[in-house]
Design an enzyme around this catalytic site. Sequence first.
Site, PDB file in Angstrom:
ATOM      1  N   HIS A 465       5.002  -0.190   0.573  1.00 30.32           N
ATOM      2  CA  HIS A 465       5.611   0.682   1.580  1.00 30.32           C
ATOM      3  C   HIS A 465       6.462   1.778   0.919  1.00 30.32           C
ATOM      4  CE1 HIS A 465       7.538   1.359   5.623  1.00 30.32           C
ATOM      5  NE2 HIS A 465       8.475   1.859   4.840  1.00 30.32           N
ATOM      6  N   GLU A 466       7.376   1.361   0.077  1.00 29.81           N
ATOM      7  CA  GLU A 466       8.269   2.341  -0.556  1.00 29.81           C
ATOM      8  C   GLU A 466       7.489   3.266  -1.482  1.00 29.81           C
ATOM      9  OE1 GLU A 466      11.037   2.726   0.743  1.00 29.81           O
ATOM     10  OE2 GLU A 466      11.159   0.799   1.791  1.00 29.81           O
ATOM     11  N   HIS A 469       6.101   6.092   0.541  1.00 25.04           N
ATOM     12  CA  HIS A 469       7.082   7.173   0.736  1.00 25.04           C
ATOM     13  C   HIS A 469       7.171   8.024  -0.535  1.00 25.04           C
ATOM     14  CE1 HIS A 469       8.709   6.147   4.602  1.00 25.04           C
ATOM     15  NE2 HIS A 469       9.154   4.961   4.234  1.00 25.04           N
ATOM     16  N   HIS A 472       4.319  10.340  -0.924  1.00 22.20           N
ATOM     17  CA  HIS A 472       4.442  11.427   0.044  1.00 22.20           C
ATOM     18  C   HIS A 472       5.311  12.543  -0.560  1.00 22.20           C
ATOM     19  CE1 HIS A 472       5.277  12.354   4.615  1.00 22.20           C
ATOM     20  NE2 HIS A 472       4.371  13.156   4.107  1.00 22.20           N
TER      21      HIS A 472
HETATM   22 ZN   LIG Z   1       9.855   3.364   5.459  1.00 27.48          ZN
END
Ligand SMILES: [Zn+2]
Length: 693
Positions: A465-466, A469, A472
């Site tokens: 998940h991290e 980010h 991104h």
């Molecule tokens: Zn998040």
Amino acid sequence: MTQVSNPVLSGDFRIPFNRIRAEHVEPGIIQALQEAQADIDRLTSDATEPTWDNTVGYLEFIGGRLSEQIAPPTHLVSVSETPELREAYNTVLPEISAFWSSLPLNGSLWERVKAYAESEEAAQLSGVKKRHVQKTVQDFIRAGANLDKEGKKELMALKIELAQLEQRFSEHVLDATAEYELIITDEARLSGVPEAMRKRAGAKAKEQGIAGWLLTLDYPSVEPILKYCDDRKLRREIHTAFVTRCRDGAFDNRPLLARILRLRDRIAELLGYDGFPNYVLEDRMAKTGAQAMSFERDLVKRTHPFWVRDVDELRTAAAQLGIEELSPWDSAYVAEKLRKERYDIDDEILRPYFPLSQVLDGMFEIVRMTFGFSVTELDIEEVWHPDVRYYEIFDESGEKVGAFYTDWFPRKEKRQGAWMNHFITGGPQTKGFAPHLGVICGNFTPPDGNEEALLTHREVETIFHEFGHLLHHCTSRVEIASRAGINVAWDWVELPSQLMENWTWEKEALYLFARHHKTGDALPEQLYERMIAARRFMGGWSQMRQLSLGTVDLELHEELAPQLRTSAANYSEEEVDLVQGDLVMEFGRERFESFVIGPHFAELHILPVFTHLFSGGYAAAYYSYLWSEVLDADVFTRFRQEGIFNRETGQSYVNSILSRGDSAEPGTLFKEFMGRDPDPAALLDRNLGPEPA
Ligand SMILES: [Zn+2]
């Protein structure tokens, strides 16, 4: 000379974290703020025609530079907080906030930005520059730039009061939580509770010189009681204490509920919006309160049959356990018993298959195969702690697109949870491509002696998940920093992160790295099957819970808040918060009723302790949790169909979404990749499975 050598202002890509000390923070940030203010003054006193370069582009440059100067000290406060550092940072924090909030209220700045936005040159702009001008104008207006002097004064006063009330709301929750203690002297009452929890409770009692076990209301302590404790009376006691915090006494939050709702409604009205949700959602993907509400309503309808099935299963299982009427303090307990019976899987069984370094290698391999980015570790000394690692990211042409730090283990002075942050936003520039810089942090179970750190599957998901980010941010190809990377709408920002989690559930992906840390054996097939089977367990029940929170959030702000404002005149100053606090409580009870199985569940609602809504950023935005899950589940269907490591699909995703930041409307980017608007079917399938017969 001392200021020149201040490491806070080094401007180096390799930020000298190892040299930044508490004494550098205040002078460094003050100097940065003065420089920014001097540049703002230069911008506003410029008498020449406004152009991109001397107006909106200049403003962007000033803000970007200041953000990058403030980011390292802010980060240090979250990972290696010392009293000196915290104090130095707190000293300058009000000045940082004052600087940012002064910009939209600076009349001459606003005049100049507006003049540029209406100029010939601006009319010729296209693409991200055009969008940036529009967004900049919108941000000024949303922050009150168009109000007259009286209006600006009122807005400022409302915002200050609101911030104080929200702060008090969360302090009440913390204090009410800390106040509660329950001593257990008969160990039999803790039957069913895991050993680790008993040990913690025993240690807490001992610390206070008491014999027995001390139960408290912090969530890590409440959860094991509600899930595992066989003593129904004890579950009831803890549950009741937990959900009735802040309903009376010194930490009563009821009056704050009403006042906060009224203030928000007034802010929206002052700024010319029909209701607070429309104000908040204007620059989000959902756009309006009505659209967010219809999203909720549609999902409620589609979730309902699954919820009914889950309720039936819970009731049957409860009856088998001798519980005749399922109460709020039984549901987690009964669900846990049922889960254990059906799937017999828990975190600890999987842990040996997920050593941290294998997980990271596997994740980097997935990203290389699918998206074409390779990651290499580099040993550097400019770090804030020996645990910190540093990596560089390259694209297939060998260009360095970014770099990042990892910091995975808990320390006393480190903030809780897991998060990603950014230091430098690069991207295409006149001199070529400038690399990005970011960081990902976690608080995972640390290694035991010489052993490797072993993770739970949930922790594996968190790393993915991290890292989503981070990608991104680090793969952004947007030329304007404030429109780049993760600087996107709140209900869009979790798409790239949550999307990555999908790979941790796919067999082909998981088997790249899930091997026993000692024997090297692959994760046993039947363990994988059980893990997958357990994924949807009680999906209808928990999704309905999310939907109830999202719906009531919107109803409170949309329906109730304006009513509270109109009727406030009927009460005296002293009465109004008290009387209306009860109105909010009653409204909550009534609205939660349609989502639950009995009056107890609705009465014991969460509103007086719901910090997401009343002191966090999720007011009128709780829907965004499920909204972004809809997006990531939907986007992943294309990978499912075309191959989860399909390089072409991966590149298409990079081109249309991952590298695009906020350079276009999120809905447009989504459509570019998927060829259509979002469809919740994939989420419903992932969480709930085929419709019950
Ligand atoms: Zn998040």
